[in-house]
Design a protein around this motif. Structure first.
Motif, short mmCIF file in Angstrom:
data_model
loop_
_atom_site.label_atom_id
_atom_site.label_comp_id
_atom_site.label_asym_id
_atom_site.label_seq_id
_atom_site.Cartn_x
_atom_site.Cartn_y
_atom_site.Cartn_z
N TRP A 118 -5.66 -3.56 4.97
CA TRP A 118 -6.89 -2.80 5.20
C TRP A 118 -6.68 -1.11 5.75
N LYS A 119 -7.19 -0.26 4.80
CA LYS A 119 -6.79 1.11 4.91
C LYS A 119 -7.10 1.78 6.01
N SER A 120 -8.54 1.54 6.39
CA SER A 120 -9.02 2.38 7.62
C SER A 120 -8.46 1.62 9.00
N PHE A 137 1.85 -0.64 0.19
CA PHE A 137 0.57 -0.81 -0.11
C PHE A 137 -0.08 0.64 0.65
N LYS A 138 0.31 1.49 1.26
CA LYS A 138 -0.53 2.52 1.59
C LYS A 138 -0.84 3.66 0.70
N GLY A 139 0.11 3.70 -0.40
CA GLY A 139 -0.53 4.88 -1.34
C GLY A 139 -1.41 4.17 -2.54
N VAL A 140 -1.78 2.73 -2.49
CA VAL A 140 -2.51 2.16 -3.44
C VAL A 140 -4.00 2.42 -3.45
N GLN A 141 -4.39 3.15 -4.66
CA GLN A 141 -5.79 3.44 -4.68
C GLN A 141 -6.56 2.59 -5.83
N GLU A 142 -5.69 2.10 -6.89
CA GLU A 142 -6.47 1.57 -7.87
C GLU A 142 -5.55 0.28 -8.18
N ARG A 143 -6.42 -0.69 -8.83
CA ARG A 143 -5.40 -1.92 -9.39
C ARG A 143 -4.68 -1.74 -10.42
N GLY A 144 -3.49 -2.54 -10.45
CA GLY A 144 -2.63 -2.29 -11.67
C GLY A 144 -1.16 -2.58 -11.02
N ALA A 156 -4.71 -5.35 -6.31
CA ALA A 156 -5.77 -5.52 -6.48
C ALA A 156 -6.53 -4.85 -5.55
N VAL A 157 -7.58 -4.11 -5.66
CA VAL A 157 -8.35 -3.44 -4.69
C VAL A 157 -9.90 -3.90 -4.52
N TYR A 158 -10.21 -3.60 -3.25
CA TYR A 158 -11.79 -3.99 -3.16
C TYR A 158 -12.42 -2.46 -2.56
N PRO A 169 -13.42 4.90 -2.86
CA PRO A 169 -12.32 4.51 -2.25
C PRO A 169 -12.00 3.19 -1.77
N ALA A 170 -10.72 2.70 -1.69
CA ALA A 170 -10.38 1.28 -1.47
C ALA A 170 -10.65 0.88 -0.08
#
Length: 573
Positions: A118-120, A137-144, A156-158, A169-170
């Motif tokens: 959880w980013k926040s 995981f910290k720099g991930v903004q989109e799935r792939g 995978a992002v939500y 924003p994820a």
């Protein structure tokens, strides 16, 4: 002049035949090399497609778990629930999610760990809850798919579905990490021998391989690669000493190439070496052949005229003549044979026993010569047809074929044992079972194994049972050989479940057996010959008898009379 012309034609034909042989061998060698290479490439492509299928399944599995937890309600509301719950309930909620993640690892061979970040809140749940595990995981903004520190992840992002094509924003990231060692182990399935190697190439930079890859080869392959996701691409790579073929399969979701390369020298060098040896041998044979032809041409007429003169003297009754002139080495054996022949003519009348032995020896040689050549041809063609995919079948056929013909070629006695004759028939049956659906059974009492028997007496009947019985009836496949002894006879019964004979046909066959001359044509000659030999050897009460068996096929009873003095001679041999 006419004879010289015939000799020239022979020389021309000899040279033409050698040149034709060279040409055919060259073409066959090229075709063999091309066929071998095509087969290797086809097998490598199939293995590459197989590994690609496994990778697709692994990627689908990782994708499915990533999306599953990204859309999971327990994960989506986890942070809000943690705030409202007590410390104990919060910990239990966390343990519940982690347990669900670990259950996936228990059922998957390819997934190393699964994490949720959880980013926040910068909170992290994972099956590998170390400080280093959360860094990717910290720099991930989109799935792939991503390669992070030598490991392959699917993220995978939500929110998983973006509204109005706007990048939101994820809130949290679900990451599935694959086992690097497991992916590398798949490379073993992509190669078919020690001359091959396989590796993954990510982003045309990062290399995964269990074996060392030559840098020059890697650079050459990298420069040739083109992304074609739906097909396997073949490239050729050559160095001063080695030749390779390279197969590449592009895996689009992870932007990687699955590559195999095979060194073809190990396969083609033996063919090239054989070709060179053959060419040298043919040239040597050509040189030697021309020399022999020249020597033969030079000395031919003088020696032939001398031989004609001596034959003329023999025809006139002069059996004392001999060739005593100095002769060339080429005709030495021929003239020596002539002298020996004339000497043998002078001793034409020999004892009755010698004459009988010669007759029986000639009869045995005739039987050996009557062995059907198609049997050998069919056996050799069978060996050729299965050599590439069934070495065990080749070994079995070769073993029994060798034993079969060794028995024939080394048979120099007028009597053998019943056991050896049945072994000879069994070699024939085993050879037939390898190319036909045939079952056989041989029943020989131990006390009869050493019984003396005239040779080549059982196999012709067994061969007749297969050719004219089993092959004449759909589904027929059984042959039995049963040996019994009574007080007056040895009975060898050969039965098959083939098409059999009617009573009228059996009567006609028995009539043929009683004839003093063999039947016209080929059919029935073998049985007539066996019947005649049995009677000549063991008396008039011996011979063949025919009947219909319970299968509906034909049973041939080989009766050997051992009554009275005849029986004592046979048994006490």
């Amino acid at each position: 002049m006419l004879r010289k012309m015939y000799m020239k034609r022979f020389i021309y034909f000899f040279v033409f035949f050698l040149l034709l042989t060279l040409s055919l061998f060259f073409v066959m060698n090229r075709l063999s090399s091309k066929t071998l290479e095509d087969n290797l490439i086809g097998a490598s492509k199939n293995q590459l497609d197989y590994v690609k299928g496994i990778l697709d399944g692994i990627m689908y599995e990782a994708n499915m778990y990533g999306v599953q937890f990204a859309a999971d309600s327990d994960v989506r509301f986890y942070q809000s629930q943690v705030i409202e719950l007590s410390n104990y309930d919060s910990q239990m909620k966390k343990n519940e999610i982690v347990d669900r993640l670990r259950q996936i690892l228990l059922s998957s061979r390819s997934i190393e760990s699964i994490g949720i970040y959880w980013k926040s809140e910068e909170s992290f749940l994972s099956t590998n809850n170390t400080l280093e595990a959360r860094l990717p995981f910290k720099g991930v903004q989109e799935r792939g798919w991503r390669i992070v520190e030598g490991s392959l992840y699917y993220f995978a992002v939500y929110p998983y579905i973006q509204k109005n094509r706007q990048v939101e924003p994820a809130q949290y990231v679900v990451g599935v990490k694959l086992k690097t060692d497991y992916l590398k182990s798949l490379l073993k399935k992509a190669v078919n021998n020690d001359s091959s190697n396989a590796f993954f190439l990510f982003n045309q930079q990062q290399l995964w391989s269990e074996k060392e890859v030559d840098n020059d080869l890697l650079k050459a392959i990298t420069s040739m690669l083109t992304p074609q996701p739906e097909s396997t691409v073949k490239y050729d790579y050559h160095t001063k000493s080695d030749d390779y073929y390279v197969l590449s399969r592009y895996i689009e979701p992870i932007d990687a190439y699955l590559i195999t390369y095979t060194r073809t020298n190990d396969f083609l060098q033996p063919l090239d070496r054989n070709r060179k040896v053959f060419l040298v041998s043919i040239l040597a044979v050509l040189t030697l052949g021309l020399f022999v032809i020249f020597t033969f041409y030079r000395n031919y007429y003088r020696n032939i005229r001398l031989l004609e003169k001596k034959f003329s003297q023999v025809e006139q009754g002069n059996h004392n003549t001999r060739i005593t002139e100095n002769t060339d080495k080429e005709f030495y054996s021929l003239f020596r044979s002539f002298n020996h022949m004339v000497a043998e003519i002078q001793e034409l009348f020999v004892s009755l026993k010698t004459e009988t032995d010669l007759r029986r020896s000639a009869e045995l040689k005739q039987l050996q010569a009557q062995i059907n050549p198609h049997f050998l041809y069919n056996s050799l063609f069978y060996i050729m047809s299965v050599a590439q995919f069934s070495p065990d079948a080749v070994m079995r056929m070769s073993k029994h074929l060798a034993e079969y013909y060794r028995y024939l070629t080394k048979l120099d006695r007028h009597e053998v044992t019943l056991e050896s004759e049945l072994q000879f028939a069994e070699h024939f049956l085993v050879i037939m079972t390898l190319s036909k659906k045939i079952e056989y059974k041989i029943d020989l009492p131990a006390e009869l194994a050493s019984l003396p028997l005239t040779p080549l007496i059982i196999q012709p009947v067994v061969e007749n049972a297969i050719q004219h019985g089993i092959e004449g009836r759909q589904g027929a496949h059984q042959v039995t050989i049963d040996v019994k002894r009574t007080q007056t006879a040895i009975m060898i019964r050969i039965s098959d479940d083939g098409k059999g004979l009617s009573l009228e046909d059996i009567h006609r066959l028995e009539t043929q057996m009683e004839s003093d001359t063999p039947p016209e044509g080929i059919r029935g000659v073998g049985l007539w010959n066996v019947n005649r030999r049995l009677r000549n050897t063991y008396g008039e009460l011996s011979g063949l008898q025919f009947s219909t068996n319970d299968w509906g096929g034909l049973s041939v009873l080989m009766l050997i009379d051992i009554s009275a003095e005849k029986g004592e001679n046979v048994c006490d041999y």
